[in-house]
Write a protein that holds these residues in place. Structure first.
Motif, PDB file in Angstrom:
ATOM      1  N   TYR A   1       9.109  56.405  31.406  1.00  0.00           N
ATOM      2  CA  TYR A   1       8.842  57.654  30.497  1.00  0.00           C
ATOM      3  C   TYR A   1       8.207  56.396  29.514  1.00  0.00           C
ATOM      4  N   PHE A   2       7.871  56.660  28.641  1.00  0.00           N
ATOM      5  CA  PHE A   2       6.770  56.960  27.031  1.00  0.00           C
ATOM      6  C   PHE A   2       7.338  56.953  26.157  1.00  0.00           C
ATOM      7  N   GLY A   3       7.980  56.170  25.111  1.00  0.00           N
ATOM      8  CA  GLY A   3       8.203  56.510  23.869  1.00  0.00           C
ATOM      9  C   GLY A   3       6.963  57.139  22.775  1.00  0.00           C
ATOM     10  N   PRO A   4       7.402  57.858  22.081  1.00  0.00           N
ATOM     11  CA  PRO A   4       5.978  58.288  21.085  1.00  0.00           C
ATOM     12  C   PRO A   4       5.533  56.912  20.002  1.00  0.00           C
ATOM     13  N   GLY A   5       5.759  56.014  20.336  1.00  0.00           N
ATOM     14  CA  GLY A   5       4.950  54.675  19.761  1.00  0.00           C
ATOM     15  C   GLY A   5       5.005  54.685  18.337  1.00  0.00           C
ATOM     16  N   THR A   6       4.719  52.876  18.199  1.00  0.00           N
ATOM     17  CA  THR A   6       4.499  53.191  16.386  1.00  0.00           C
ATOM     18  C   THR A   6       2.972  52.433  16.352  1.00  0.00           C
ATOM     19  N   ARG A   7       2.874  53.480  14.864  1.00  0.00           N
ATOM     20  CA  ARG A   7       1.587  52.488  14.927  1.00  0.00           C
ATOM     21  C   ARG A   7       1.906  51.154  13.455  1.00  0.00           C
ATOM     22  N   LEU A   8       1.223  50.391  14.090  1.00  0.00           N
ATOM     23  CA  LEU A   8       1.100  49.032  12.621  1.00  0.00           C
ATOM     24  C   LEU A   8       0.041  49.104  12.340  1.00  0.00           C
TER      25      LEU A   8
ATOM     26  N   PHE B   1      12.408  47.984  31.573  1.00  0.00           N
ATOM     27  CA  PHE B   1      11.336  47.821  29.744  1.00  0.00           C
ATOM     28  C   PHE B   1       9.869  47.370  29.974  1.00  0.00           C
ATOM     29  N   TYR B   2       9.098  48.147  29.267  1.00  0.00           N
ATOM     30  CA  TYR B   2       8.257  47.394  29.282  1.00  0.00           C
ATOM     31  C   TYR B   2       7.230  47.497  27.800  1.00  0.00           C
ATOM     32  N   TRP B   3       6.679  47.457  27.526  1.00  0.00           N
ATOM     33  CA  TRP B   3       6.270  47.527  25.740  1.00  0.00           C
ATOM     34  C   TRP B   3       4.004  47.743  26.171  1.00  0.00           C
ATOM     35  N   TYR B   4       3.531  48.458  25.524  1.00  0.00           N
ATOM     36  CA  TYR B   4       2.557  48.243  25.950  1.00  0.00           C
ATOM     37  C   TYR B   4       0.942  48.622  24.683  1.00  0.00           C
ATOM     38  N   ARG B   5       0.458  48.468  24.213  1.00  0.00           N
ATOM     39  CA  ARG B   5      -0.423  48.437  22.881  1.00  0.00           C
ATOM     40  C   ARG B   5      -1.972  49.938  22.917  1.00  0.00           C
TER      41      ARG B   5
ATOM     42  N   CYS C   1       6.521  51.744  24.060  1.00  0.00           N
ATOM     43  CA  CYS C   1       7.393  51.412  24.972  1.00  0.00           C
ATOM     44  C   CYS C   1       8.041  52.321  25.636  1.00  0.00           C
ATOM     45  N   ALA C   2       8.111  51.503  26.828  1.00  0.00           N
ATOM     46  CA  ALA C   2       8.485  53.121  27.567  1.00  0.00           C
ATOM     47  C   ALA C   2       9.988  51.977  29.055  1.00  0.00           C
TER      48      ALA C   2
END
Lengths: 110, 111
Positions: free
Chosen positions: B101-108, B32-36, B92-93
């Motif tokens: 596989y990447f998720g659609p993202g959260t805009r913060l 599992f991964y987090w990117y920004r 998130c991936a």
């Protein structure tokens, strides 16, 4: 540290044209390279993945090539359509993370 | 086809507040991964997670960040005390192995 560069930063072409997007990376010790599409304000859609042992991958009108030794990859889009308008990102995987380029913003004019 | 999901899609918070971004990876994935992505900038790696441990993290991932797999299906990113510069899209991936596989993202958005 891996640096990924994409040229051009922006590209505008008439519909139907074939085009090439370029990606270069500084460290050739990659496991694979992936091309993504990103629409404005949206997430990342994977287009093509090329393993380090491969030279190219094709999916429909898209063809991606990889030359590890020279640190380059290209994404070829045939017969471009207005729906192809988006930002295209390449990312080099060094094992545990992807290093992304800044992207090429493509506009296909009807 | 299974996909990575993320909630919320958008979040607005005040500076100094804690936020938790949630991800549901694809069910049989182990990594599992987090990117920004700060607006107009590159997608940047934050952290990777495997076997309930952080396996790699970037210099961005300082003490105000933490990740957790609280219940075997969710994967969370916590920002303890948000700063203005934390405003970004967070992706998130997950993967069993590459590709991720990447998720659609959260805009913060931090105000």
């Amino acid at each position: 540290k891996q640096e990924v560069t994409q040229i051009p930063a922006a590209l505008s072409v008439p519909e139907g044209e074939n085009l090439v997007l370029n990606c270069s990376f500084t460290d050739s010790a990659i496991y694979n390279l992936q091309w993504f599409r990103q629409d404005p304000g949206k997430g990342l859609t994977s287009l093509l993945l090329i393993q380090s042992s491969q030279r190219e991958q094709t999916s429909g009108r898209l063809n991606a090539s990889l030359d590890k030794s020279s640190g380059r990859s290209t994404l070829y889009i045939a017969a471009s359509q207005p729906g192809d308008s988006a930002t295209y990102l390449c990312a080099a995987n060094t094992g545990n993370q992807f290093y992304f380029g800044t992207g090429t913003s493509l506009t296909v004019i009807p | 086809e299974p996909e990575v999901t993320q909630t919320p899609s958008h979040q607005v918070t005040q500076m100094g507040q804690e936020v938790i971004l949630r991800c549901v990876p694809i069910s049989n994935h182990l990594y599992f991964y987090w990117y920004r992505q700060i607006l107009g900038q590159k997608v940047e790696f934050l952290v990777s997670f495997y076997n309930n441990e952080i396996s790699e993290k970037s210099e961005i991932f300082d003490d105000q960040f933490s990740v957790e797999r609280p219940d075997g299906s969710n994967f969370t990113l916590k920002i303890r005390s948000t700063k203005l510069e934390d405003s970004a899209m967070y992706f998130c991936a997950s993967s069993p192995r590459p590709p991720q596989y990447f998720g659609p993202g959260t805009r913060l958005l931090v105000l």
